[in-house]
Motif scaffolding. Structure first.
Motif, PDB file in Angstrom:
ATOM      1  N   ARG A 302       0.908  -1.302   0.035  1.00  0.00           N
ATOM      2  CA  ARG A 302      -0.031   0.109   0.014  1.00  0.00           C
ATOM      3  C   ARG A 302       0.914   1.253  -0.085  1.00  0.00           C
ATOM      4  NH1 ARG A 302      -4.480  -2.242  -1.572  1.00  0.00           N
ATOM      5  NH2 ARG A 302      -4.935  -4.269  -0.411  1.00  0.00           N
ATOM      6  N   GLY A 303       1.918   1.087   0.641  1.00  0.00           N
ATOM      7  CA  GLY A 303       2.866   2.366   0.793  1.00  0.00           C
ATOM      8  C   GLY A 303       3.344   2.907  -0.950  1.00  0.00           C
ATOM      9  N   ARG A 304       3.198   2.111  -1.799  1.00  0.00           N
ATOM     10  CA  ARG A 304       3.615   2.729  -2.995  1.00  0.00           C
ATOM     11  C   ARG A 304       2.419   3.828  -3.459  1.00  0.00           C
ATOM     12  NH1 ARG A 304       7.042  -1.675  -5.005  1.00  0.00           N
ATOM     13  NH2 ARG A 304       6.891  -3.234  -3.608  1.00  0.00           N
ATOM     14  N   PHE A 305       1.354   3.766  -3.149  1.00  0.00           N
ATOM     15  CA  PHE A 305       0.383   4.409  -3.695  1.00  0.00           C
ATOM     16  C   PHE A 305       0.081   5.554  -2.874  1.00  0.00           C
ATOM     17  CE2 PHE A 305      -0.810   0.020  -4.599  1.00  0.00           C
ATOM     18  CZ  PHE A 305      -0.650   0.186  -5.958  1.00  0.00           C
ATOM     19  N   VAL A 306       0.965   5.925  -1.762  1.00  0.00           N
ATOM     20  CA  VAL A 306       0.698   7.115  -0.887  1.00  0.00           C
ATOM     21  C   VAL A 306       2.186   7.459  -0.764  1.00  0.00           C
ATOM     22  CG1 VAL A 306      -1.187   6.435  -0.039  1.00  0.00           C
ATOM     23  CG2 VAL A 306       0.917   5.668   1.238  1.00  0.00           C
ATOM     24  N   ASN A 307       3.088   7.417  -1.579  1.00  0.00           N
ATOM     25  CA  ASN A 307       4.344   8.068  -1.681  1.00  0.00           C
ATOM     26  C   ASN A 307       5.338   7.590  -0.270  1.00  0.00           C
ATOM     27  OD1 ASN A 307       4.253   8.933  -4.036  1.00  0.00           O
ATOM     28  ND2 ASN A 307       2.882  10.757  -3.234  1.00  0.00           N
ATOM     29  N   LEU A 308       5.071   6.611   0.153  1.00  0.00           N
ATOM     30  CA  LEU A 308       5.864   6.063   1.321  1.00  0.00           C
ATOM     31  C   LEU A 308       7.010   5.418   0.726  1.00  0.00           C
ATOM     32  CD1 LEU A 308       3.424   4.476   4.082  1.00  0.00           C
ATOM     33  CD2 LEU A 308       4.766   6.588   4.227  1.00  0.00           C
ATOM     34  N   LEU A 309       6.972   5.023  -0.289  1.00  0.00           N
ATOM     35  CA  LEU A 309       8.237   4.136  -0.859  1.00  0.00           C
ATOM     36  C   LEU A 309       7.961   4.307  -2.508  1.00  0.00           C
ATOM     37  CD1 LEU A 309       8.168   0.182  -0.758  1.00  0.00           C
ATOM     38  CD2 LEU A 309       6.227   1.808  -0.469  1.00  0.00           C
ATOM     39  N   PRO A 310       9.157   4.237  -3.226  1.00  0.00           N
ATOM     40  CA  PRO A 310       9.099   4.411  -4.797  1.00  0.00           C
ATOM     41  C   PRO A 310       8.316   3.368  -5.433  1.00  0.00           C
ATOM     42  CG  PRO A 310      11.322   4.720  -3.813  1.00  0.00           C
ATOM     43  CD  PRO A 310      10.461   4.032  -2.843  1.00  0.00           C
ATOM     44  N   MET A 311       7.462   3.738  -6.526  1.00  0.00           N
ATOM     45  CA  MET A 311       6.770   2.734  -7.116  1.00  0.00           C
ATOM     46  C   MET A 311       7.804   1.624  -7.754  1.00  0.00           C
ATOM     47  SD  MET A 311       3.748   3.345  -6.966  1.00  0.00           S
ATOM     48  CE  MET A 311       3.193   2.200  -8.235  1.00  0.00           C
ATOM     49  N   ASN A 312       8.779   1.909  -8.044  1.00  0.00           N
ATOM     50  CA  ASN A 312       9.776   0.915  -8.562  1.00  0.00           C
ATOM     51  C   ASN A 312      10.566   0.310  -7.654  1.00  0.00           C
ATOM     52  OD1 ASN A 312      11.342   2.878  -7.817  1.00  0.00           O
ATOM     53  ND2 ASN A 312      12.932   2.694  -9.411  1.00  0.00           N
ATOM     54  N   ALA A 313      10.122   0.219  -6.390  1.00  0.00           N
ATOM     55  CA  ALA A 313      10.732  -0.408  -5.197  1.00  0.00           C
ATOM     56  C   ALA A 313      10.450  -2.125  -5.399  1.00  0.00           C
ATOM     57  CB  ALA A 313       9.989  -0.351  -3.874  1.00  0.00           C
ATOM     58  N   PRO A 314      11.526  -2.915  -5.095  1.00  0.00           N
ATOM     59  CA  PRO A 314      11.099  -4.413  -5.425  1.00  0.00           C
ATOM     60  C   PRO A 314      10.083  -4.854  -4.797  1.00  0.00           C
ATOM     61  CG  PRO A 314      13.575  -3.920  -4.527  1.00  0.00           C
ATOM     62  CD  PRO A 314      12.642  -2.590  -4.240  1.00  0.00           C
ATOM     63  N   ARG A 315       9.527  -5.960  -5.729  1.00  0.00           N
ATOM     64  CA  ARG A 315       8.391  -6.703  -5.320  1.00  0.00           C
ATOM     65  C   ARG A 315       8.705  -8.037  -5.115  1.00  0.00           C
ATOM     66  NH1 ARG A 315       3.280  -4.356  -6.516  1.00  0.00           N
ATOM     67  NH2 ARG A 315       3.430  -2.491  -7.731  1.00  0.00           N
ATOM     68  N   THR A 316       9.681  -8.207  -4.112  1.00  0.00           N
ATOM     69  CA  THR A 316      10.257  -9.610  -3.633  1.00  0.00           C
ATOM     70  C   THR A 316       9.970  -9.811  -2.194  1.00  0.00           C
ATOM     71  OG1 THR A 316      12.507 -10.712  -3.560  1.00  0.00           O
ATOM     72  CG2 THR A 316      12.379  -8.291  -3.617  1.00  0.00           C
ATOM     73  N   LEU A 317      10.296 -10.907  -1.970  1.00  0.00           N
ATOM     74  CA  LEU A 317      10.270 -11.424  -0.403  1.00  0.00           C
ATOM     75  C   LEU A 317      11.175 -10.979   0.209  1.00  0.00           C
ATOM     76  CD1 LEU A 317       9.130 -13.190   1.737  1.00  0.00           C
ATOM     77  CD2 LEU A 317      10.643 -15.111   0.947  1.00  0.00           C
ATOM     78  N   LEU A 318      12.500 -10.882  -0.135  1.00  0.00           N
ATOM     79  CA  LEU A 318      13.807 -10.487   0.334  1.00  0.00           C
ATOM     80  C   LEU A 318      13.504  -9.052   0.733  1.00  0.00           C
ATOM     81  CD1 LEU A 318      16.338 -11.844  -1.923  1.00  0.00           C
ATOM     82  CD2 LEU A 318      15.172 -12.902   0.289  1.00  0.00           C
ATOM     83  N   PHE A 319      12.906  -8.241  -0.001  1.00  0.00           N
ATOM     84  CA  PHE A 319      12.721  -6.604   0.445  1.00  0.00           C
ATOM     85  C   PHE A 319      11.622  -6.403   1.244  1.00  0.00           C
ATOM     86  CE2 PHE A 319      10.053  -2.843  -0.601  1.00  0.00           C
ATOM     87  CZ  PHE A 319      11.169  -1.961  -0.142  1.00  0.00           C
ATOM     88  N   GLU A 320      10.325  -7.272   0.946  1.00  0.00           N
ATOM     89  CA  GLU A 320       9.062  -6.762   1.641  1.00  0.00           C
ATOM     90  C   GLU A 320       9.176  -7.321   2.949  1.00  0.00           C
ATOM     91  OE1 GLU A 320       5.816  -8.266  -0.577  1.00  0.00           O
ATOM     92  OE2 GLU A 320       6.102  -6.635  -2.182  1.00  0.00           O
ATOM     93  N   LEU A 321       9.695  -8.579   3.254  1.00  0.00           N
ATOM     94  CA  LEU A 321       9.856  -9.019   4.596  1.00  0.00           C
ATOM     95  C   LEU A 321      10.600  -8.128   5.443  1.00  0.00           C
ATOM     96  CD1 LEU A 321       9.560 -11.490   6.395  1.00  0.00           C
ATOM     97  CD2 LEU A 321      11.822 -12.570   5.658  1.00  0.00           C
TER      98      LEU A 321
END
Length: 412
Positions: A302-321
């Motif tokens: 959800r943070g991608r849509f409210v500018n908490l983190l960039p839209m091109n932030a990785p969509r991976t378990l290693l990052f999101e965890l």
């Protein structure tokens, strides 16, 4: 003239057998095929099929005793570490900026866990071969169906008549196919049907070759490598795989600093993947304190849509965890994954290569395309675990007396 003995018929047992057969048909045949074309096939069919298995078990009582089985499960290190991940996710609701959405996601996660435990306890202590042979039949049918879809429009040989947002539906079906092919191959190998196992693997490979994206093909290839290595080194390969997966989870914040220079050299500094790693670096350096607690459940999506983190932030378990659960969640998840892989490596030897291949494929998919808490993905993993448990409970042989002993036995 003596009458032949009349075999008693128990309608309850017949009803339980029918419900169990329908449940396995739903899990092994209907769901892999339906997942190719229906976005919510897994999250709808899996609970229904497992509920039928639970009902059948309640009627005939052919499952293992609930107390010993649940006690072993609750005391296992992998389960306890996974429970810590869920507990920390619940605590992260205190500081997540998306409380309602995160609460809903947590409740769905707990429901999936309870569904998995219920299915685990409901599986018969001895699985019938007739039910397990439905698994390779379902995988083959789903692979042929995916090939047909690819040739008629979704693959590189087709005309692409489906819209782009619908391609993800096929990707979900192919991911399910990847996770199901390994227990199916393991079952066929355990029955001595090596030719059929090889043929099934080739059919699934063809289905992935004509699929829209490379993610599924890479995951299958990594799984095949793990399968081959485990077949030759059944003791050392599970240790290597467990250590590698746990290390990658633990070193999540360090990975972009190591991978970005390599990616820039190979693909250029403006490649999308390299820019994604740059965004990951920026997040790590800008908020190092939040690496301990994380930002809370649901913030990576959800943070991608409210500018908490960039839209091109990785969509991976290693990052999101790390971004959502921080150090505590990452270390607990790493320990749980390490313990689960090592535990699976100590099961029946004929099943170990398939189990390691499934772990490797699932980990690759989570690392390069799915993320952490997507419900269809978690449900797919839960069902794949139950499928392997079912195959493991089908590994028993009925010992028959040797022919030379029959005459003396008859005389006695």
């Amino acid at each position: 003239m003596p009458r032949a003995p009349i075999t008693s018929i128990d309608p309850a047992l017949d009803a339980a057998a029918l419900l169990r057969r329908i449940g396995f048909i739903g899990l092994f045949v209907v769901m892999p095929v339906a997942a190719q074309v229906a976005r919510r096939a897994v999250v709808i069919l899996a609970p229904i099929s497992i509920a039928l298995l639970v009902l059948a078990s309640a009627i005939d009582g052919k499952s293992r005793s609930v107390r010993p089985a649940s006690t072993r499960l609750l005391r296992s290190s992998a389960f306890l570490a996974g429970a810590l991940v869920i507990l920390w996710s619940a605590l992260s609701l205190i500081w997540t900026p998306f409380l309602s959405l995160a609460t809903e996601r947590l409740l769905n996660l707990v429901a999936t866990l309870l569904m998995t435990i219920g299915g685990y306890l409901a599986l018969p202590d001895r699985m019938r071969s007739a039910n397990l042979y439905l698994l390779p039949v379902g995988v083959a049918a789903a692979a042929l169906f995916a090939i047909g879809l690819g040739l008629t429009g979704q693959g590189p040989f087709g005309q692409g008549f489906l819209r782009a947002d619908e391609d993800s539906i096929l990707d979900r079906g192919l991911i399910l196919l990847i996770l199901f092919v390994w227990p199916a191959v393991s079952w066929l190998r355990s029955r001595g049907r090596n030719g059929e196992a090889l043929g099934l693997g080739l059919v699934v490979s063809v289905a992935l070759l004509i699929s829209p994206g490379p993610t599924t093909l890479v995951a299958l290839a990594i799984g095949a490598v793990a399968f081959a290595l485990t077949a030759f080194r059944p003791v050392s390969t599970p240790r290597l795989l467990a250590g590698t997966a746990a290390t990658l989870l633990v070193l999540g914040p360090v990975l972009p600093f190591l991978a970005r220079p390599i990616g820039a050299t190979l693909f250029g500094g403006r490649a999308p993947g390299v820019l994604s790693l740059k965004a990951w670096q920026t997040i790590v350096t800008s908020e190092p304190v939040r690496l301990i607690t994380g930002h809370g459940l649901e913030t990576a999506l959800r943070g991608r849509f409210v500018n908490l983190l960039p839209m091109n932030a990785p969509r991976t378990l290693l990052f999101e965890l790390w971004y959502e659960l921080g150090l505590v969640g990452a270390f607990a998840a790493a320990f749980a994954l390490h313990a689960a892989i090592r535990r699976a490596g100590r099961e029946a030897s004929v099943l170990v290569p398939g189990a390691m291949a499934a772990f490797a494929s699932a980990f690759v998919i989570a690392c390069i395309g799915v993320g952490m808490t997507v419900m269809w993905w978690l449900t797919t993993l839960a069902v794949a675990i139950l499928v392997f448990v079912a195959v493991e409970r089908g590994q028993f042989r009925t010992r028959r007396p040797k022919a030379s002993l029959l005459p003396s036995a008859l005389k006695a």
